[in-house]
Design an enzyme around this catalytic site. Structure first.
Site, mmCIF file in Angstrom:
data_model
loop_
_atom_site.group_PDB
_atom_site.id
_atom_site.type_symbol
_atom_site.label_atom_id
_atom_site.label_comp_id
_atom_site.label_asym_id
_atom_site.label_seq_id
_atom_site.Cartn_x
_atom_site.Cartn_y
_atom_site.Cartn_z
ATOM 1 N N HIS A 94 1.116 -1.430 -0.230
ATOM 2 C CA HIS A 94 -0.138 0.137 0.192
ATOM 3 C C HIS A 94 0.794 1.502 -0.240
ATOM 4 O O HIS A 94 0.871 1.742 -0.508
ATOM 5 C CB HIS A 94 -0.614 0.163 1.071
ATOM 6 C CG HIS A 94 -1.499 1.707 0.827
ATOM 7 N ND1 HIS A 94 -3.211 1.133 0.614
ATOM 8 C CD2 HIS A 94 -1.555 2.283 1.868
ATOM 9 C CE1 HIS A 94 -4.092 2.556 1.495
ATOM 10 N NE2 HIS A 94 -2.513 2.759 1.614
ATOM 11 N N GLU A 95 1.805 1.311 0.831
ATOM 12 C CA GLU A 95 2.704 2.514 0.560
ATOM 13 C C GLU A 95 3.314 2.301 -0.449
ATOM 14 O O GLU A 95 3.876 3.022 -1.217
ATOM 15 C CB GLU A 95 3.944 2.476 2.488
ATOM 16 C CG GLU A 95 2.909 2.195 3.890
ATOM 17 C CD GLU A 95 1.963 4.299 3.667
ATOM 18 O OE1 GLU A 95 2.463 4.424 3.302
ATOM 19 O OE2 GLU A 95 0.757 3.735 3.461
ATOM 20 N N HIS A 98 1.378 4.595 -3.124
ATOM 21 C CA HIS A 98 1.055 5.481 -2.822
ATOM 22 C C HIS A 98 2.839 6.118 -3.597
ATOM 23 O O HIS A 98 2.736 7.191 -4.475
ATOM 24 C CB HIS A 98 1.148 6.340 -1.793
ATOM 25 C CG HIS A 98 0.042 5.873 -0.881
ATOM 26 N ND1 HIS A 98 -0.809 6.916 -1.232
ATOM 27 C CD2 HIS A 98 -0.103 5.744 0.297
ATOM 28 C CE1 HIS A 98 -2.125 7.252 -0.677
ATOM 29 N NE2 HIS A 98 -1.565 5.938 0.571
ATOM 30 N N GLU A 153 -6.291 6.928 -1.828
ATOM 31 C CA GLU A 153 -6.229 5.760 -0.623
ATOM 32 C C GLU A 153 -6.979 3.871 -1.896
ATOM 33 O O GLU A 153 -6.042 3.010 -1.832
ATOM 34 C CB GLU A 153 -7.061 6.029 0.613
ATOM 35 C CG GLU A 153 -6.294 6.407 1.752
ATOM 36 C CD GLU A 153 -5.094 6.612 2.376
ATOM 37 O OE1 GLU A 153 -4.547 5.355 2.343
ATOM 38 O OE2 GLU A 153 -3.870 6.817 2.014
#
Length: 284
Positions: free
Chosen positions: A157-158, A161, A214
């Site tokens: 997820h990070e 980004h 997100e």
């Protein structure tokens, strides 16, 4: 002792690639032989063209400078865990399996010098700065009692980004701010970017991404982790755990990544899309 994991990816064919180069204390060995990723299975659309208003190399430079500062501060506080620590080795192992699939989402990632650190802190937090600079805090591993699959979902997820350049887009949209004006002046040859990187870096750790950002990070991170042979269902159990947290002091991850039932539903709806990737990766 510094325990950064630092590699530079290559777009050259496997037969022409040399061994991974260790510039720090840890090498993500074996990543160069990873097969080229197939077509993306999750649908997140095209990245926003607004991000082009801010130079990518400037954002990545700012991310690197902020990362160095974060690592130095952790060292001064004796909070930077060594490469021999089991949890550090655990994170390096996860990164080793996920990073080879990053360039499919952003070609610039081939040239990023990926680094992973673990900071001893009660903070329930993790981040990936532009340019592939990843940090976890021990609090997010221990307080949520994360499995390897769940930790991989956070890392994916990070990374997403950074790969989708959400910070670059957010900063471009804030062009009316003083920082945006200074950056615009430099682009027009009217100023100097000397101090801008430091200002950018301080903002990168506090940016609040949009709901769309997100959602993109959830889905891209899900696919990255699945391609790394991590169980897709862990994305759901992760956010179920997050939903039980209060968001009080120390829950830094939830302050910038709020949870909710829609988030879990969207992940559940996308599990079938990546299950095949996971199963093929498991068979290896």
């Amino acid at each position: 002792m510094c325990f950064l994991c630092d590699v530079k990816t290559s777009s050259a064919p496997t037969s022409q690639r040399g061994p991974w180069q260790a510039r720090r204390a840890f090498v993500l060995a074996g990543m160069a032989t990873a097969a080229a990723p197939a077509m993306a299975q999750v649908d997140v659309g095209k990245a926003s063209s607004l991000r082009k208003l801010v130079p990518a190399d400037q954002i990545e430079q700012a991310g690197s400078q902020q990362f160095v500062q974060t690592v130095q501060e952790a060292k001064q506080q004796n909070a930077l865990l060594p490469a021999s620590h089991p949890q550090v080795q655990r994170l390096h192992g996860i990164a080793k399996r996920i990073i080879p699939h990053a360039a499919a989402w952003n070609p610039r990632a081939r040239d990023w010098r990926w680094e992973v650190v673990l900071i001893n802190s009660d903070q329930t937090n993790a981040f990936c700065l532009p340019g592939g600079k990843i940090a976890f805090y021990t609090g997010i591993l221990s307080q949520l009692k994360l499995s390897d699959d769940e930790a991989a979902m956070i890392m994916g997820h990070e990374m997403a980004h950074a790969l989708r350049e959400h910070a670059r887009e957010r900063l471009a949209k804030s062009s009316a701010t003083n920082l945006g004006l200074r950056l615009g002046a430099e682009l027009l040859g009217l100023g100097n970017l000397g101090g801008v990187a430091a200002d950018l870096g301080s903002q990168l750790l506090t940016l609040r991404f949009s709901r769309e950002d997100e959602s993109e990070a959830d889905l891209v991170g899900l696919e990255l982790a699945a391609r790394g042979a991590y169980q897709p269902r862990a994305s759901v159990s992760l956010w179920q755990k997050m939903a039980t947290q209060t968001g009080g002091p120390g829950i830094g991850f939830l302050s910038t990544h709020p949870t909710g039932p829609n988030r879990i539903k969207e992940l559940q709806a996308n599990l079938p899309k990546v299950q095949g990737l996971y199963e093929r990766a498991r068979r290896g």
